[in-house]
Design a protein around this motif. Sequence first.
Motif, PDB file in Angstrom:
ATOM      1  N   PRO A   1      -5.217   2.270  13.479  1.00 34.37           N
ATOM      2  CA  PRO A   1      -4.432   1.038  13.644  1.00 34.37           C
ATOM      3  C   PRO A   1      -3.404   0.918  12.522  1.00 34.37           C
ATOM      4  O   PRO A   1      -3.561   1.520  11.446  1.00 34.37           O
ATOM      5  CB  PRO A   1      -5.493  -0.072  13.541  1.00 34.37           C
ATOM      6  N   VAL A   2      -2.362   0.164  12.764  1.00 34.15           N
ATOM      7  CA  VAL A   2      -1.356  -0.097  11.732  1.00 34.15           C
ATOM      8  C   VAL A   2      -2.015  -0.855  10.590  1.00 34.15           C
ATOM      9  O   VAL A   2      -2.723  -1.850  10.805  1.00 34.15           O
ATOM     10  CB  VAL A   2      -0.174  -0.887  12.316  1.00 34.15           C
ATOM     11  N   THR A   3      -1.805  -0.387   9.380  1.00 31.95           N
ATOM     12  CA  THR A   3      -2.451  -0.978   8.208  1.00 31.95           C
ATOM     13  C   THR A   3      -1.569  -2.048   7.564  1.00 31.95           C
ATOM     14  O   THR A   3      -0.375  -2.167   7.865  1.00 31.95           O
ATOM     15  CB  THR A   3      -2.758   0.096   7.163  1.00 31.95           C
ATOM     16  N   ASN A   4      -2.171  -2.779   6.638  1.00 29.77           N
ATOM     17  CA  ASN A   4      -1.406  -3.780   5.885  1.00 29.77           C
ATOM     18  C   ASN A   4      -0.253  -3.135   5.135  1.00 29.77           C
ATOM     19  O   ASN A   4       0.856  -3.694   5.075  1.00 29.77           O
ATOM     20  CB  ASN A   4      -2.326  -4.506   4.906  1.00 29.77           C
ATOM     21  N   ALA A   5      -0.480  -1.958   4.536  1.00 24.03           N
ATOM     22  CA  ALA A   5       0.579  -1.288   3.784  1.00 24.03           C
ATOM     23  C   ALA A   5       1.728  -0.897   4.705  1.00 24.03           C
ATOM     24  O   ALA A   5       2.911  -1.056   4.353  1.00 24.03           O
ATOM     25  CB  ALA A   5       0.018  -0.050   3.074  1.00 24.03           C
ATOM     26  N   GLN A   6       1.417  -0.392   5.889  1.00 24.48           N
ATOM     27  CA  GLN A   6       2.464  -0.014   6.832  1.00 24.48           C
ATOM     28  C   GLN A   6       3.234  -1.231   7.333  1.00 24.48           C
ATOM     29  O   GLN A   6       4.467  -1.189   7.461  1.00 24.48           O
ATOM     30  CB  GLN A   6       1.844   0.750   8.004  1.00 24.48           C
ATOM     31  N   PHE A   7       2.522  -2.303   7.621  1.00 24.61           N
ATOM     32  CA  PHE A   7       3.190  -3.507   8.102  1.00 24.61           C
ATOM     33  C   PHE A   7       4.065  -4.106   7.005  1.00 24.61           C
ATOM     34  O   PHE A   7       5.149  -4.641   7.284  1.00 24.61           O
ATOM     35  CB  PHE A   7       2.163  -4.520   8.590  1.00 24.61           C
ATOM     36  N   ALA A   8       3.619  -4.001   5.763  1.00 23.43           N
ATOM     37  CA  ALA A   8       4.418  -4.507   4.648  1.00 23.43           C
ATOM     38  C   ALA A   8       5.738  -3.745   4.544  1.00 23.43           C
ATOM     39  O   ALA A   8       6.781  -4.341   4.219  1.00 23.43           O
ATOM     40  CB  ALA A   8       3.638  -4.395   3.342  1.00 23.43           C
TER      41      ALA A   8
END
Length: 301
Positions: free
Chosen positions: A37-44
Motif C-alpha cells: 500500500p502507499v505509505t505515509n512517506a510516499q504520500f508526503a
Amino acid sequence: MIRLEGGEFTMGSLNFYPEEAPLVRVRVNPFWVDETPVTNAQFAEFVAATGHITVAEVAPDPKDYPGMLPGMDQPGSLVFHKSTVPVGTDDPSRWWSFTFGADWRHPHGPNSSLDGLDDHPVVHVAWSDAAAYAKWAGKALPTEAEWEFAARGGLEGKDFAWGDELAPDGAMMANTWQGLFPFANTMEDGWERTSPVRSFPPNGYGIHDMIGNVWEWTADWWQENRRKPGGCCVVANPRGGTLKTSFDPSQPHVRIGRKVMKGGSHLCAENYCQRYRPAARHAEMIDTSTSHIGFRCVRRG
C-alpha cells in the motif's frame, strides 16, 4: 511495482457474505501492481509536490449534508477507539467517532503525528485523494477484478490469500484483530493499529499487505451482486456498477456514490467482519476517510 502477466481466475466466494456471490470466471490483462500500500512517506512526497489538500482537511459544507448537526462543519475524519467493555457489533458508533483534526498527518487525532510511521500505510484518505495520488504517480487505482487477481497470488479456490486456514500452524499471516472485537485485541500478530508494510509474508506473487492492515480503495463503483454471464463465458476485464447502482438503498436521500474496497483491515476479527480474504468486498462512500482505509496503485500494459 510487480509485473503480473494476467490470466483467468474465479472471482468471488460462496462461503462467507452474500455480496461475494456469484462465482464468476474472469480474465484480466497484464498489469503492474504496487508491492505494498502507499505509505505515509510516499504520500508526503505527493503532497509536497502538488500541495494536495485531502478531504479530511477541508470543513464539510452544510449544503452538501442536509441535517448536519450544529458544530460539525469542521475538518476531521473517523477514528477507531476500542470499547471499554464488551459490546455488540451491531452499532459502529460504539467504536467509531468523527474526530476534529484527524487526518493523514494526525492519524489518531489532532495531538497525534506520523513519528515512527513513515513506512505504515497512509490512512484518512478519501477516494478522491487516492485517485489524485495515482494520477500524479502516472498510475491508476485497480479495478476490483485486478485487485482480487493480485491478492490471490495464483491460488485458486482458497478462502485466504495463503490457503484454507486463517492462521496456519498458529502463524499470523496478516495484520488483523485477534480477540473479542471491539473490546480486547490480544495482538498475537504484534500490532494493535496499522503495521509497517512488509511486516508479514508476501503472497504467491510477492505482493505484501493485500490482506489486513488497511482497506484499499478500488476504481469500481459498488454493485451489490456482480452479474454472472450466461453460458460458459469468461468475463474479460470486468468493471463494477455505476454511480446509480452504488447508492445506499438504506439512505435514499443520500446521493453520494460508493466505491468497492477490498482486503479488510487490522480491525477485521473472527467475531466481526471476516473480510480478511481476497473475495471479500465492502461498499464505502467516496467522501469517507477513516483510520483504517488506504490504497495501492496499478499501471496497465
